[in-house]
Motif scaffolding. Structure first.
Motif, PDB file in Angstrom:
ATOM      1  N   PHE A 170      21.326  29.851 -56.705  1.00 17.68           N
ATOM      2  CA  PHE A 170      21.579  30.430 -55.395  1.00 17.68           C
ATOM      3  C   PHE A 170      20.339  31.149 -54.891  1.00 17.68           C
ATOM      4  CE2 PHE A 170      25.970  31.036 -57.413  1.00 17.68           C
ATOM      5  CZ  PHE A 170      26.326  29.738 -57.119  1.00 17.68           C
TER       6      PHE A 170
ATOM      7  N   PRO B 194      25.377  31.645 -47.516  1.00 20.34           N
ATOM      8  CA  PRO B 194      25.349  30.847 -48.747  1.00 20.34           C
ATOM      9  C   PRO B 194      24.207  29.843 -48.720  1.00 20.34           C
ATOM     10  CG  PRO B 194      27.137  30.121 -47.323  1.00 20.34           C
ATOM     11  CD  PRO B 194      26.581  31.374 -46.708  1.00 20.34           C
TER      12      PRO B 194
ATOM     13  N   THR C 157      25.443  42.714 -51.102  1.00 19.93           N
ATOM     14  CA  THR C 157      26.528  42.652 -50.127  1.00 19.93           C
ATOM     15  C   THR C 157      27.656  43.592 -50.498  1.00 19.93           C
ATOM     16  OG1 THR C 157      27.488  40.745 -51.280  1.00 19.93           O
ATOM     17  CG2 THR C 157      26.002  40.294 -49.442  1.00 19.93           C
TER      18      THR C 157
ATOM     19  N   ASN D  60      23.807  36.417 -60.661  1.00 21.54           N
ATOM     20  CA  ASN D  60      23.369  35.206 -59.951  1.00 21.54           C
ATOM     21  C   ASN D  60      21.912  35.379 -59.522  1.00 21.54           C
ATOM     22  OD1 ASN D  60      25.821  33.723 -60.016  1.00 21.54           O
ATOM     23  ND2 ASN D  60      26.648  35.074 -58.433  1.00 21.54           N
TER      24      ASN D  60
ATOM     25  N   ILE E 264      27.592  28.095 -52.172  1.00 17.38           N
ATOM     26  CA  ILE E 264      27.340  28.742 -53.464  1.00 17.38           C
ATOM     27  C   ILE E 264      28.544  28.497 -54.367  1.00 17.38           C
ATOM     28  CG2 ILE E 264      25.704  30.502 -52.672  1.00 17.38           C
ATOM     29  CD1 ILE E 264      28.015  32.484 -52.540  1.00 17.38           C
TER      30      ILE E 264
ATOM     31  N   VAL F  12      18.760  34.096 -51.955  1.00 20.67           N
ATOM     32  CA  VAL F  12      19.096  35.239 -51.120  1.00 20.67           C
ATOM     33  C   VAL F  12      18.577  34.946 -49.719  1.00 20.67           C
ATOM     34  CG1 VAL F  12      18.788  37.710 -50.768  1.00 20.67           C
ATOM     35  CG2 VAL F  12      18.935  36.790 -53.086  1.00 20.67           C
TER      36      VAL F  12
ATOM     37  N   ILE G 230      22.140  38.916 -54.204  1.00 20.16           N
ATOM     38  CA  ILE G 230      23.480  38.670 -53.698  1.00 20.16           C
ATOM     39  C   ILE G 230      24.379  39.880 -53.910  1.00 20.16           C
ATOM     40  CG2 ILE G 230      25.534  37.214 -54.013  1.00 20.16           C
ATOM     41  CD1 ILE G 230      23.652  34.897 -54.686  1.00 20.16           C
TER      42      ILE G 230
ATOM     43  N   LEU H 279      24.622  38.075 -46.115  1.00 18.43           N
ATOM     44  CA  LEU H 279      23.870  36.958 -46.673  1.00 18.43           C
ATOM     45  C   LEU H 279      24.614  35.654 -46.408  1.00 18.43           C
ATOM     46  CD1 LEU H 279      22.821  38.482 -50.122  1.00 18.43           C
ATOM     47  CD2 LEU H 279      21.398  38.244 -48.080  1.00 18.43           C
TER      48      LEU H 279
END
Length: 375
Positions: free
Chosen positions: A309, A233, A219, A38, A273, A311, A216, A231
Motif C-alpha cells: 500500500f 486507497p 487517519t 502496513n 487496499i 500513502v 496509513i 488518504l
C-alpha cells in the motif's frame, strides 16, 4: 515530560524527521508499531525524482526540487556519521515513452507544468528538462528498444538505495541518543497542559510535541489531536530481477538498476487496499513494458514480486499541518518518502522545533479538502 518530541511511526518519513529533530538538539523518541504495520516502504522504488511533479500545484514542484537539491547534503552527512553509503546518484532521469502518443502527452504535460504561475522562487532550483526524439534517446541509451518513441530527460532526477538510507538513519539515530521503541501501537493521544501523553497497551510516554508520521495509521491518530489526514486507497507492485551486468546508470520513471545489479520495475497504481498479494495481470503488463524498454530484460529472471500500500492523499500532494486545537501536534503524510527525505531531515525539523511551520507549507494544510465546491 519524558521527551521534547515523540514521533509516531518508524518508517522512512518518521526516522528522517526524528534524525533532523535530534540535529536540532531535541530529545526524541520514535514509537513504532513494527513490521505488522502496513508499511508504505514495501512499495518503495527508491527514486529521488522531482522533474515531473507538481502539475496543478507549483508549491509541490518547488518543494520537490528543493529536496532533490538537498539530497547531496543529506547523503554526505549520513555517510560522515555512519559510514553508510546511501547509493545516491543524480545522473539525471529519463521518462521513457513507448509510443508517439505517450511522448506527445508527456511533452504537453511538461509544458503545462513549466508554464504554471509560481514555479520559480528565490533559492529554488529551476525546472530543467529536454525532449528527446527516438534517435537521441537511442544515442544516450544505446540498449533501449527499437520501438521506443522518445523520452523526456531531466538532470534534476536520480535514485538511491532506500534500504541503505533507512539503515543509515537508524544507525545515526542510535548514535544521537534517539530512543527507538518498536512493538508499540499507539491507541491513545491525550493533550496535557505541558504537552501530550502517548499511550498503548501497557505503556505510556510524554512529550512537549508529537509528530504523526504513521502513514496509513495517521487517519485514525489525527482526530485524537484535532487533525484530519484523509488518504486514498492505493496499491502498487514491484518486480525485482536477478543481478545483471551494469547497463543503466540513470533512473527512469518506472525502471532502474541498483548499484548491486538488480533491476527494479514498477509503475502500477490500483485504487484499492484490499490485499497485498501481487496480481498476475499487473505483473504481466509491468514485465511487458520493461522488455519493450530494454529488450535485454527478456532473459532476466525475476527473483521477487510483491505488492504494498502507498500513502496517497486524495489529491496526491503531501499534508504538513500543526493542530490549531492542540498546538505542538504535527501531522506529516506524503507519497514520496525518498525524494522528500532531505527536506524532512534538514528543513522540516527546524520548523517543528520552533513550533511553527513556514508559510510556504500552508498550501499543504488539510483544509484544502474541505473547501466547498463552487455553485
Amino acid at each position: 515530560m519524558d521527551y521534547d518530541v515523540i514521533v509516531i511511526g518508524g518508517g522512512l518519513v518518521g526516522v528522517s524527521i526524528a534524525w533532523g529533530l535530534a540535529r536540532c538538539g531535541q530529545r526524541v523518541a520514535i514509537v513504532d508499531e513494527g513490521d505488522v504495520a502496513n508499511r508504505a516502504a514495501r512499495a518503495n522504488f527508491g527514486l529521488v525524482w522531482s522533474s515531473s511533479k507538481g502539475l496543478g500545484n507549483a508549491a509541490y514542484s518547488r518543494w520537490s526540487r528543493t529536496s532533490t537539491a538537498n539530497w547531496h547534503r543529506l547523503a554526505a552527512e549520513l555517510k560522515a556519521e555512519t559510514g553508510i553509503d546511501t547509493g545516491f546518484v543524480q545522473s539525471g532521469g529519463f521518462s521513457i515513452r513507448l509510443t508517439p502518443t505517450e511522448l506527445e502527452r508527456g511533452i504537453a504535460s511538461m509544458a503545462k507544468l513549466a508554464g504554471q504561475a509560481g514555479m520559480d522562487a528565490e533559492g529554488t532550483p529551476p525546472l530543467e528538462y529536454e525532449i528527446l526524439d527516438q534517435a537521441e534517446t537511442r544515442r544516450r541509451l544505446p540498449l533501449v528498444g527499437e520501438t521506443v518513441a522518445g523520452a523526456i530527460f531531466s538532470p534534476l532526477d536520480g535514485h538511491a538505495n532506500p534500504l541503505r538510507l533507512f539503515a543509515a538513519f537508524h544507525k545515526a539515530l542510535q548514535q544521537r541518543g534517539v530512543h527507538y521503541l518498536p512493538h508499540r501501537k499507539t491507541t491513545a493521544i491525550r493533550h496535557r497542559a505541558d504537552g501530550f501523553e502517548v499511550a498503548g497497551e501497557g505503556w505510556r510516554l510524554g512529550a512537549g510535541k508529537i509528530v504523526l508520521a504513521a502513514g496509513i495509521g495517521n487517519t485514525a491518530l489525527a482526530p485524537m489531536v484535532g487533525l484530519d489526514v484523509p488518504l486514498a486507497p492505493s496499491r502498487g507492485q514491484i518486480i525485482v530481477t536477478e543481478r545483471l551486468k551494469p547497463f543503466l546508470s540513470h533512473a527512469t520513471g518506472y525502471l532502474r538498476q541498483t548499484d548491486e545489479g538488480s533491476v527494479l520495475i514498477g509503475e502500477s497504481k490500483e485504487a484499492t487496499i484490499d490485499h497485498q498479494r501481487p496480481r498476475g495481470p499487473i505483473t504481466a503488463v509491468l514485465a511487458e513494458r520493461a522488455q519493450r524498454t530494454f529488450p535485454l530484460l527478456r532473459d532476466a529472471r525475476a527473483v521477487r514480486i510483491w505488492a504494498a500500500f502507498r500513502v496517497v492523499t486524495p489529491d496526491g500532494y503531501p499534508i504538513y499541518e500543526q493542530s490549531e486545537r492542540f498546538p505542538g501536534a504535527f501531522a506529516v503524510a506524503c507519497h514520496s518518502g525518498v525524494t522528500l527525505a532531505a527536506n524532512h531531515a534538514l528543513i522540516l525539523p527546524r520548523q517543528i522545533s520552533a513550533g511553527a511551520l513556514s508559510e510556504d507549507l500552508s498550501v499543504f494544510h488539510s483544509r484544502r479538502f474541505h473547501v466547498p465546491a463552487a455553485v
